[in-house]
Enzyme design. Structure first.
Site, mmCIF file in Angstrom:
data_model
loop_
_atom_site.group_PDB
_atom_site.id
_atom_site.type_symbol
_atom_site.label_atom_id
_atom_site.label_comp_id
_atom_site.label_asym_id
_atom_site.label_seq_id
_atom_site.Cartn_x
_atom_site.Cartn_y
_atom_site.Cartn_z
ATOM 1 N N ASN A 100 14.073 -13.530 -51.118
ATOM 2 C CA ASN A 100 13.019 -13.963 -50.191
ATOM 3 C C ASN A 100 13.688 -14.859 -49.161
ATOM 4 O O ASN A 100 14.347 -15.820 -49.517
ATOM 5 C CB ASN A 100 11.949 -14.736 -50.970
ATOM 6 N N LYS A 489 -10.551 -16.743 -38.517
ATOM 7 C CA LYS A 489 -10.971 -16.126 -39.784
ATOM 8 C C LYS A 489 -11.400 -14.682 -39.551
ATOM 9 O O LYS A 489 -11.047 -13.792 -40.303
ATOM 10 C CB LYS A 489 -12.155 -16.876 -40.420
ATOM 11 N N GLU A 492 -8.377 -12.341 -38.565
ATOM 12 C CA GLU A 492 -7.423 -12.183 -39.672
ATOM 13 C C GLU A 492 -7.856 -11.101 -40.654
ATOM 14 O O GLU A 492 -7.044 -10.303 -41.089
ATOM 15 C CB GLU A 492 -7.342 -13.472 -40.497
HETATM 16 C C1 G6P Z 1 -0.171 -18.282 -42.604
HETATM 17 C C2 G6P Z 1 -1.433 -18.181 -43.422
HETATM 18 C C3 G6P Z 1 -2.500 -19.104 -42.827
HETATM 19 C C4 G6P Z 1 -1.974 -20.523 -42.736
HETATM 20 C C5 G6P Z 1 -0.661 -20.602 -41.967
HETATM 21 C C6 G6P Z 1 -0.010 -21.980 -42.123
HETATM 22 O O1 G6P Z 1 -0.368 -17.745 -41.350
HETATM 23 O O2 G6P Z 1 -1.904 -16.851 -43.446
HETATM 24 O O3 G6P Z 1 -3.646 -19.078 -43.659
HETATM 25 O O4 G6P Z 1 -2.938 -21.330 -42.114
HETATM 26 O O5 G6P Z 1 0.262 -19.649 -42.483
HETATM 27 O O6 G6P Z 1 0.344 -22.146 -43.456
HETATM 28 P P1 G6P Z 1 0.463 -23.499 -44.247
HETATM 29 O O7 G6P Z 1 0.749 -23.068 -45.655
HETATM 30 O O8 G6P Z 1 1.614 -24.258 -43.639
HETATM 31 O O9 G6P Z 1 -0.805 -24.239 -44.110
#
Ligand code: G6P
Length: 612
Positions: A100, A489, A492
């Site tokens: 990863n 939302k 997405e």
């Molecule tokens: C991704 C997720 C979102 C999230 C963003 C930031 O895009 O799909 O839901 O808000 O990352 O992630 P974090 O874990 O740093 O809040």
């Protein structure tokens, strides 16, 4: 992005890893694979698609073996195909890797290996890594862990890797830099994963691997060393994570479960911190540093996605209550902009996962410039939680649905508490206002509960608009970030184009889009800009737009103008985002579900974005 899982021990390794992959599928789901090391062979199965596709593909095959590694992918290098799926094998097929992260210098290493006669089956950087390790092992005639160590001194980028060796089924080697990796410690067995969710049903004893650490695991024990070849002592921690918290508990989707969990998750963010009757508000994690915010000349908030929207709400708190200037920055822009961080600036980093690569890099940059970093994080022990100087966990519990819901409300809750403490200490709000805010914050879980009782309203409206192709979300003041969050939302999870805008800005562009086909969602609760937003609603109605309005209970005016209304309980204007976001979360959930979308795993997205 990408979930990795591995197991070494006496259990049926395939089943442990497959179950683990299902738990980590929120991290990536475009292809998946497993390699089992047994009987001097690596049984390798990989497939484009999600973990269930892999499971059906594998059915009926010989899956025995006590060591296995598995991967669920979110593509970075190379399209999602069977070949690009992990695990990847070394040139002679004796080693397998799951990875990863991103290896930035992979193309120069690949070229060198091609010159030596290596042939690659995939387009991935990860396959290059395992060929490179094999090449080093053969040339240096060294043990596998030493070859891994040497390779990692040359590899540039981010990685969490686990390697299995067909000639040594009692061995797994793991390493990390930048991407998360947790080792679950059982009796004569080890579980490895990108986060603790695949591990908790077996053990709550874990070791979080640090950057540049390599773990050599055998059933008889674990050796940890760093890439300078210095042995380190594993720090075994006990984690407090219940199995129910990572299961759907009767809900159709994790997202719906998480939306309905909000009265509890907000309560958990307040627990032990707020007691309005006694006038007590304290956040233990930041107590010793709170004066740094009190005396700050400026606050810089760093975040991405939904966490960035929570940061925007916090901007209003800090400016309104604490009279301190705030800049809310996309971490990805901040880190590449040679930003100015001055002495006296305080940085607040917000992240649900605690692993977002851009946020982490922005933190490191701000730290290098001398900033003091506060973290507002959900995932305990995550990279961001560890990289910040001080912080307050939001205690929302695991959030599995890719679209963030309960983390947003818990982030806003914690940020409101920080701002209240600072405002009180600075004397920028009156005693009366402070106590009113504490009392009001304490009522939020029950108000969210009430807003959830009206979920049928959102569902009804969702049915009317599930075929729409565009949506506009408009709000003013504290409800402006809510408009952005509502639009995010919807796009997405339902793939409907949606834009969030400050309601007054509508006249400078979006108004051109409005016709009888265009649903416009107004977050129009009773607050200081109520009259202005009523005028904006009139402007949309005059152009035949369809208005869906989120209004405060008892509002009699807007229901007469709007086409549809959803009521939410009355609360303080500043705390309204915690309540007004609820119907928007529900609206997007129901629209996506009606459209048959994969709500918990929307296409192309991942929960934890560990690549920049
Ligand atoms: C991704 C997720 C979102 C999230 C963003 C930031 O895009 O799909 O839901 O808000 O990352 O992630 P974090 O874990 O740093 O809040």
């Amino acid at each position: 992005m990408c979930g990795i899982v591995a197991y070494l021990g006496e259990r049926d390794a395939y089943h442990v890893v497959l179950k683990g992959l299902k738990r980590l599928e929120y991290r990536g789901y475009d292809s998946a694979g497993i390699a089992i090391s047994a009987d001097d062979q690596l049984k390798l199965f990989k497939k484009k698609g999600n973990v269930s596709d892999l499971e059906s593909f594998i059915e009926g095959k010989d899956l025995s073996g006590g060591a296995a590694i598995g991967h669920t992918r979110w593509a970075t290098h190379g399209e999602p195909t069977d070949n690009n799926a992990h695990p990847h094998l070394s040139s002679d097929g004796s080693l397998a890797i799951i990875h990863n992260g991103i290896i930035e210098n992979y193309s120069s290493i690949k070229q060198e290996l091609i010159n030596k006669g290596h042939v690659f089956k995939s387009d991935t950087d990860s396959e290059v890594a395992i060929h490179f390790i094999e090449d080093i092992q053969k040339n240096n005639h060294c043990a596998l862990d030493e070859a891994v160590r040497i390779a990692l001194t040359k590899i540039v980028g981010a990685y969490a890797i686990v390697i299995a060796d067909k000639h040594d089924p009692d061995l797994l080697i793991a390493a990390r830099k930048g991407s998360p990796l947790v080792i679950g410690v059982g009796k004569g067995e080890y579980f490895l994963a990108s986060d603790a969710t695949p591990i908790v049903e077996y053990t709550n004893e874990v070791v979080y691997l640090n950057d540049y650490e390599i773990a050599v695991l055998r059933k008889s024990g674990m050796i940890l060393k760093n890439i300078e070849d210095v042995q380190t002592n594993p720090y075994v921690q006990t984690i407090d994570l219940e199995l129910d918290a990572i299961e759907k508990g009767g809900y159709k989707h994790f997202m719906l479960k998480e939306i309905f969990e909000q009265p509890k998750s907000i309560q958990d963010a307040l627990r032990g911190r707020l007691n309005a009757a006694k006038g007590d508000l304290a956040l233990g994690g930041i107590r010793d540093y709170v004066n740094r915010i009190v005396s700050a000349d400026r606050i810089i908030i760093l975040a991405c996605g939904t966490s960035w929207h929570a940061g925007l709400v916090a901007e209003y708190f800090f400016e309104d209550w604490c009279r301190v200037p705030v800049e809310v920055e996309y971490a990805s822009e901040f880190r590449y902009r040679n930003p100015i961080v001055r002495e006296g600036d305080v940085i607040i980093a917000i992240s649900q996962s605690g692993e977002t690569a851009d946020t982490l890099a922005a933190i490191e940059l701000a730290k290098a410039k001398g900033g003091i970093i506060f973290g507002v994080v959900n995932a305990v022990g995550s990279s961001i939680a560890r990289a910040t100087h001080v912080g307050a966990y939001i205690h929302a519990g695991p959030e599995i649905g890719v679209a963030s819901t309960k983390a947003f409300t818990s982030q806003v809750t914690v940020l409101s508490m920080i701002a209240m403490i600072v405002a009180y200490k600075k004397g920028t709000i009156s005693q009366t206002r402070y106590h009113e805010l504490l009392a009001e914050l304490e009522t939020i879980p029950s108000k969210v509960e009430k807003a959830l009782e009206l979920s049928e309203e959102s569902e009804k409206i969702a049915r009317m608009f599930s075929d729409a192709t565009n949506f506009l979300y408009l709000g003013r003041g504290y409800n402006f970030p809510v408009a952005l969050e509502g639009a995010l939302k919807l796009k997405e999870i339902s793939y409907i184009h949606a834009e969030g805008y400050p309601a007054a800005e509508m006249k400078h562009g979006p108004i051109a889009l409005i016709d009888e086909e265009m649903p416009v969602v107004f977050i129009a609760t009773r607050d200081s800009s109520y009259d202005k937003i009523v005028s904006n609603i009139q402007e949309v109605k005059a152009r035949k737009g369809k208005v869906i309005a989120i209004v405060t209970e008892g509002d009699v005016l807007i229901p007469k103008i709007a086409d549809y209304v959803i009521e939410v309980p009355v609360t303080n204007e500043a705390l309204m985002p915690l309540v007004s976001v609820i119907p928007l979360q529900l609206l997007s959930y129901y629209i996506a579900d009606i459209r048959g979308c994969n709500v918990d795993q929307p296409r192309n997205l991942a929960k934890s974005v560990t690549v920049e």
